[in-house]
Scaffold this active site. Structure first.
Site, mmCIF file in Angstrom:
data_model
loop_
_atom_site.group_PDB
_atom_site.id
_atom_site.type_symbol
_atom_site.label_atom_id
_atom_site.label_comp_id
_atom_site.label_asym_id
_atom_site.label_seq_id
_atom_site.Cartn_x
_atom_site.Cartn_y
_atom_site.Cartn_z
ATOM 1 N N ARG A 238 -61.067 -25.800 32.050
ATOM 2 C CA ARG A 238 -61.734 -26.791 32.886
ATOM 3 C C ARG A 238 -61.332 -26.528 34.332
ATOM 4 N NH1 ARG A 238 -64.858 -27.491 29.484
ATOM 5 N NH2 ARG A 238 -65.442 -29.397 28.387
ATOM 6 N N GLU A 267 -67.923 -29.077 39.693
ATOM 7 C CA GLU A 267 -69.200 -28.473 39.274
ATOM 8 C C GLU A 267 -70.356 -29.409 39.577
ATOM 9 O OE1 GLU A 267 -68.904 -27.223 35.174
ATOM 10 O OE2 GLU A 267 -67.065 -26.110 35.576
ATOM 11 N N HIS A 285 -70.121 -21.650 34.014
ATOM 12 C CA HIS A 285 -69.702 -22.441 32.847
ATOM 13 C C HIS A 285 -70.533 -22.072 31.612
ATOM 14 C CE1 HIS A 285 -67.576 -26.455 31.691
ATOM 15 N NE2 HIS A 285 -67.682 -25.638 30.650
HETATM 16 C C1 DGY Z 1 -66.891 -27.045 25.939
HETATM 17 O O1 DGY Z 1 -67.399 -27.046 24.816
HETATM 18 O O2 DGY Z 1 -65.984 -27.816 26.241
HETATM 19 C C2 DGY Z 1 -67.394 -26.032 26.932
HETATM 20 O O3 DGY Z 1 -66.866 -26.217 28.188
HETATM 21 C C3 DGY Z 1 -68.901 -26.022 26.994
HETATM 22 O O4 DGY Z 1 -69.380 -25.526 25.825
#
Ligand code: DGY
Length: 324
Positions: A238, A267, A285
């Protein structure tokens, strides 16, 4: 019998929607953009269940608006967008999609690792610009991978897959985690070390921790100075785990050699100056964006929501204590 009313906050692979449609009346936001806050609040009202995305903030205001809702199924493994504590207090089940995007995410981390260390994107840009003058002995010299040290920060499912995929490159693997990871210790001889040691020893650091209060800005200006000047940072977890403005400074001043990023602090905005740097590779992402991962995420979200609608504990429940 009336069919449950379900809302899906953005189009996801049809397999998931079709599964929901077998049992529920389903409405989907078919516009290819996240809902505004007002739209989210308007559309959760009166629903029995919602499939949410990581771009939807699911909090007490949403729970209050969605009174009587039987659950939220998040189409993501990460769930920092959901106030799980508040859902638990209100006895609303919430779920995520673990397991089905593990390899895809680790593969993207590897793609970023190679792209930045071997300067793939920079090289591609030069050829496309029409300015390439032919082979050169000093052109695009990058970092070695084979035999180097890979530091994994967070050795859960994805961190484990990332580590295991290093096998072909005979890398030394070290990791930092609250828990011992028997799989990578046995298969790779990986060693669990404190973060301070990992920072000083790793040639590549790949981040695989969830976003929590404790991990927000875990990587910051001070931490970058503790990394090798020749090291690369890879982040597919993240964005807010890294202080992005401070990373830009560290990359500009060559405090570290480079970074491969799939996630960003704010983002879809990225930090000022990041896109001007050659020693960073940035993807939008998309680490889980493979056919099987995204299809299985949709199916998993649907299966979880269907269980919640039946009053059953969903397979990937994030707050199982509500069923005690
Ligand atoms: C998640 O699943 O947490 C990813 O960041 C997006 O698929």
């Amino acid at each position: 019998m009336t069919r449950p009313k379900v809302y899906v906050t953005r189009a996801i692979p049809e397999e998931g929607i079709e599964l929901l449609e077998k049992h529920c009346d389903v409405e989907v936001n078919r516009e290819d953009r996240p809902l505004t806050r007002e739209e989210l609040l308007k559309n959760v009202r009166g629903r029995d269940g919602v499939v949410s995305l990581l771009t939807d903030r699911i909090d007490s205001e949403v729970y209050e608006t969605a009174r009587g809702i039987r659950g939220f199924a998040n189409y993501a493994v990460g769930f920092d967008n959901i106030d799980v504590g508040e859902a638990t207090r209100r006895k609303i089940p919430v779920s995520n999609t673990p397991g089905v995007l593990t390899d895809a995410t680790a593969e993207m981390a590897w793609a970023l690792l190679f792209s930045v260390s071997r300067r793939v994107v920079e090289s591609d840009r030069l050829i496309r610009s029409g300015n390439w003058k032919g082979w050169g002995p000093l052109q695009f010299i990058g970092g070695d991978v084979a035999g180097k040290t890979l530091g994994i920060v967070g050795a859960g499912r994805i961190g484990t897959a990332m580590a295991l995929k290093s096998k072909g490159f005979a890398m030394k693997v070290i990791y930092s985690d609250e828990f011992t990871n028997a799989t990578i210790e046995e298969e790779l001889g990986a060693r669990r070390v404190p973060l301070s040691e990992l920072l000083g020893e790793s040639d590549f650091i790949s981040i695989h921790v969830p976003l929590m209060a404790e991990t927000r800005h875990l990587f910051n200006a001070d931490i970058f100075t503790k990394m090798k000047r020749t090291a690369y940072l890879i982040n597919t977890s993240r964005g807010p785990v890294v202080n992005e403005a401070e990373l830009v400074e560290a990359l500009k001043n060559r405090v570290i050699a480079g970074a491969g990023l799939d996630v960003y602090e704010f983002e879809p905005e990225i930090a000022a100056g990041l896109a001007d740097l050659d020693n960073v590779v940035i993807t939008p992402h998309t680490a889980s964006a493979t056919v099987s991962s995204r299809t299985n995420m949709a199916l998993k979200a649907a299966e979880n929501l269907l269980a919640m609608l039946k009053g059953e504990r969903p397979p990937d429940c994030l707050n199982p204590e509500i069923y005690d």
